[in-house]
Design an enzyme around this catalytic site. Structure first.
Site, PDB file in Angstrom:
ATOM      1  N   GLY A  11       0.853  -1.196   0.000  1.00  0.00           N
ATOM      2  CA  GLY A  11       0.000   0.000   0.000  1.00  0.00           C
ATOM      3  C   GLY A  11       0.879   1.233   0.000  1.00  0.00           C
ATOM      4  N   ALA A  78      -9.005   0.358   5.568  1.00  0.00           N
ATOM      5  CA  ALA A  78      -9.627  -0.661   6.428  1.00  0.00           C
ATOM      6  C   ALA A  78     -10.832  -1.264   5.698  1.00  0.00           C
ATOM      7  CB  ALA A  78     -10.060  -0.018   7.734  1.00  0.00           C
ATOM      8  N   SER A 130      -0.454   6.231  14.536  1.00  0.00           N
ATOM      9  CA  SER A 130      -1.008   7.578  14.595  1.00  0.00           C
ATOM     10  C   SER A 130       0.048   8.631  14.326  1.00  0.00           C
ATOM     11  CB  SER A 130      -1.629   7.845  15.974  1.00  0.00           C
ATOM     12  OG  SER A 130      -2.109   9.173  16.015  1.00  0.00           O
ATOM     13  N   LYS A 184      -5.959   1.930  19.474  1.00  0.00           N
ATOM     14  CA  LYS A 184      -5.982   2.999  18.463  1.00  0.00           C
ATOM     15  C   LYS A 184      -7.401   3.539  18.300  1.00  0.00           C
ATOM     16  CE  LYS A 184      -4.687   5.924  15.362  1.00  0.00           C
ATOM     17  NZ  LYS A 184      -5.388   6.017  14.169  1.00  0.00           N
ATOM     18  N   HIS A 187      -7.929   5.796  21.133  1.00  0.00           N
ATOM     19  CA  HIS A 187      -7.116   6.994  20.841  1.00  0.00           C
ATOM     20  C   HIS A 187      -7.940   7.939  19.962  1.00  0.00           C
ATOM     21  CE1 HIS A 187      -4.672   9.222  17.912  1.00  0.00           C
ATOM     22  NE2 HIS A 187      -3.724   9.294  18.815  1.00  0.00           N
TER      23      HIS A 187
HETATM   24  C1  6PG Z   1      -4.246   9.418  13.574  1.00  0.00           C
HETATM   25  C2  6PG Z   1      -5.611   9.778  13.080  1.00  0.00           C
HETATM   26  C3  6PG Z   1      -5.911   9.086  11.793  1.00  0.00           C
HETATM   27  C4  6PG Z   1      -7.047   9.724  11.007  1.00  0.00           C
HETATM   28  C5  6PG Z   1      -8.370   9.653  11.700  1.00  0.00           C
HETATM   29  C6  6PG Z   1      -9.372  10.616  11.115  1.00  0.00           C
HETATM   30  O1  6PG Z   1      -4.188   8.979  14.699  1.00  0.00           O
HETATM   31  O2  6PG Z   1      -3.283   9.605  12.838  1.00  0.00           O
HETATM   32  O3  6PG Z   1      -6.567   9.406  14.025  1.00  0.00           O
HETATM   33  O4  6PG Z   1      -6.067   7.725  12.068  1.00  0.00           O
HETATM   34  O5  6PG Z   1      -6.748  11.028  10.721  1.00  0.00           O
HETATM   35  O6  6PG Z   1      -8.835   8.350  11.542  1.00  0.00           O
HETATM   36  O7  6PG Z   1     -10.588  10.176  11.532  1.00  0.00           O
HETATM   37  P1  6PG Z   1     -11.954  10.775  11.010  1.00  0.00           P
HETATM   38  O8  6PG Z   1     -11.869  10.803   9.520  1.00  0.00           O
HETATM   39  O9  6PG Z   1     -12.977   9.825  11.524  1.00  0.00           O
HETATM   40  O10 6PG Z   1     -12.034  12.140  11.602  1.00  0.00           O
END
Ligand code: 6PG
Length: 469
Positions: A11, A78, A130, A184, A187
């Site tokens: 990916g 996902a 993240s 996560k 988080h």
């Molecule tokens: C991270 C973010 C990342 C993403 C979010 C956005 O930790 O880097 O959380 O995973 O930016 O999933 O989520 P939404 O599109 O639901 O706001």
């Protein structure tokens, strides 16, 4: 090119490309795979040296090129795509190889995939990553869950590429099965809460205090230099500075007030409901994204009902109170998320160490904040801490800021400024710290209309009353 590369990544979108370059920067050789030839060529070009970073669109060549046990990270959307990629890889893998899903997969999908791959002798990790694109390139926070033994093969690479907080890597083995994806997910629930709070405080400062974008920029920047220091407060201060490159004024004023979501915040709320854990600040952050989507209805309703004209306030006092209230509500949001993790750990057998989780959130991730150093200490001091609010080290921080929160919530209610995150954080606090709640009445009502029984304060046992007699 047989069995040479240390690490494989499927990916090669922005996250994948950045992550693989980060791996290579840290002295490991890395091999990328994507069906899209353009992405493959872009990585080869950017990598600059094919012995260190290479890529291919062929799954067979990719698998052949990796040293064993193969360590293959997936950074793909996902959902179904993860299953498809796994099935494409499987014929080319050997027992003992490791697949790491670095996307925001739903935790039950991770459990299903782990069981499926275990039968085939393949180790599967769900690893939350993240920090966005920049984090992937310069050092993300990584939340891996899966087999502890297999983690030893991945550990040196993850520790090298992760963000560092005072030299300590922001990655740790978190627990078996879907522990990494679950952590996560929570988080992200916390992320939703903090984003809602920073946004409603902006609304308050603008509507009640008439702060200009310049003033908002300076206010958030000064907060970021203090106890509210955090990635989200920092980027918020920068957002207020951004000029609109397509017109006059500041960009923030031109952005449509409808927030999208990919689902992780909603999953956190849904699962908290399933577990019976209250996370109202996260719940309302999800609801606010849903209310924001009703733009046309909101415009109509605004015309119908209008709202009070906010009473004038002293700007400096408002800003000081807002800083306190935001700090208070940040604490409550982390407290709710940590509480959810503690209970989920028991329910799903993750054996999570909350101190370790707070520790790996101190840098690299979206919810990184100075507060996480204090949260780490609180859980290190008492690993069984039921709720952050019960930690002696949080008592003063909360006591000192709750008064300002009460004043602002009351002001918002009187003046028609919605502060749902703040007021939910306060209500949660007031309820959690009430030794007596009026839910005795609910028990009486349940028993009255449905003979659902109740317990008593003064006697052991289960009771029922024939109320209508
Ligand atoms: C991270 C973010 C990342 C993403 C979010 C956005 O930790 O880097 O959380 O995973 O930016 O999933 O989520 P939404 O599109 O639901 O706001």
């Amino acid at each position: 090119m047989v069995n040479t590369y240390d690490f494989g990544l499927v990916g090669l979108g922005v996250m994948g490309r950045n992550f693989i370059l980060n791996v290579a920067d840290n002295g490991f050789t890395a091999f990328g795979n994507d069906l899209d030839e353009e992405k493959v060529n872009a990585l080869i070009e950017e990598g600059g040296n094919e012995e260190k970073v290479n890529a291919t669109s062929s799954v067979a060549t990719f698998a052949q090129g990796l040293s064993t046990p193969r360590k293959i990270m997936l950074l793909v959307p996902a959902g179904k795509v993860v299953d498809i990629v796994i099935d494409n890889l499987l014929p080319h893998l050997d027992k003992g190889d490791i697949i790491i899903d670095g996307g925001n997969s739903f935790f039950t999908d991770t459990d299903r995939r782990e069981a499926y791959l275990q039968e085939k002798g393949i180790n599967f990790f769900g690893a939350g990553v993240s920090g966005g694109a920049k984090g992937a390139r310069k050092g993300p926070s990584i939340m891996p869950g899966g087999s502890r033994d297999a983690y030893q093969h991945v550990k040196p690479i993850f520790e090298a590429v992760s963000a560092k907080y005072k030299g300590e890597p922001c990655v740790a083995y978190l627990g078996p099965k879907s522990a990494g994806n679950y952590v996560k997910m929570v988080h992200n629930g916390i992320e939703y809460g903090l984003m809602q709070l920073t946004s409603e405080i902006y609304d308050l400062l603008k509507k009640a205090g008439d702060l200009t974008n310049e003033e908002l920029h300076r206010t958030y920047a000064s907060w970021n230099a203090g106890r509210l220091q955090s990635f989200l407060v920092e980027i918020t201060s920068e957002i207020f500075e951004q000029k609109d490159d397509l017109g006059d004024g500041h960009l923030v004023d031109k952005i449509l007030d409808k927030a999208k979501q990919k689902g992780t915040g909603k999953w956190t709320s849904q699962n908290a409901m399933d577990l019976g854990i209250p996370v109202p600040t996260i719940d309302v952050a999800v609801s606010m994204r849903e209310i924001s989507a009703l733009k046309e209805e909101r415009v109509k309703a605004d015309e119908l009902y209008g709202r009070p004209i906010p009473e004038s306030v002293v700007k400096k006092t408002l800003v000081n109170k807002a800083e306190s209230a935001l700090y208070f509500a940040f604490i409550i949001t982390y407290a709710q998320g940590m509480h959810q993790l503690a209970d989920a750990s028991k329910e799903y057998g993750y054996e999570l160490e909350l101190g370790e989780i707070a520790k790996i959130w101190r840098a690299g991730c979206i919810i990184r904040a100075a507060l996480l150093a204090d949260i780490t200490q609180a859980f290190k001091a008492d690993a069984g801490l039921q709720n952050l609010l019960l930690s002696p080290s949080f008592l003063d921080k909360v006591q000192e800021t709750v008064g300002a929160t009460r004043e602002l919530v009351a002001y918002g209610a009187t003046n028609g400024i919605p502060l749902p995150g703040l007021s939910n954080a306060l209500t949660y606090f007031d309820a959690y710290t009430s030794s007596r709640l009026p839910l005795n009445l609910i028990q009486a009502q349940r028993d009255y209309f449905g003979s659902h029984t109740y317990e008593r304060l003064d006697k052991e046992g289960i009771f029922h009353t024939e109320w209508e007699d």
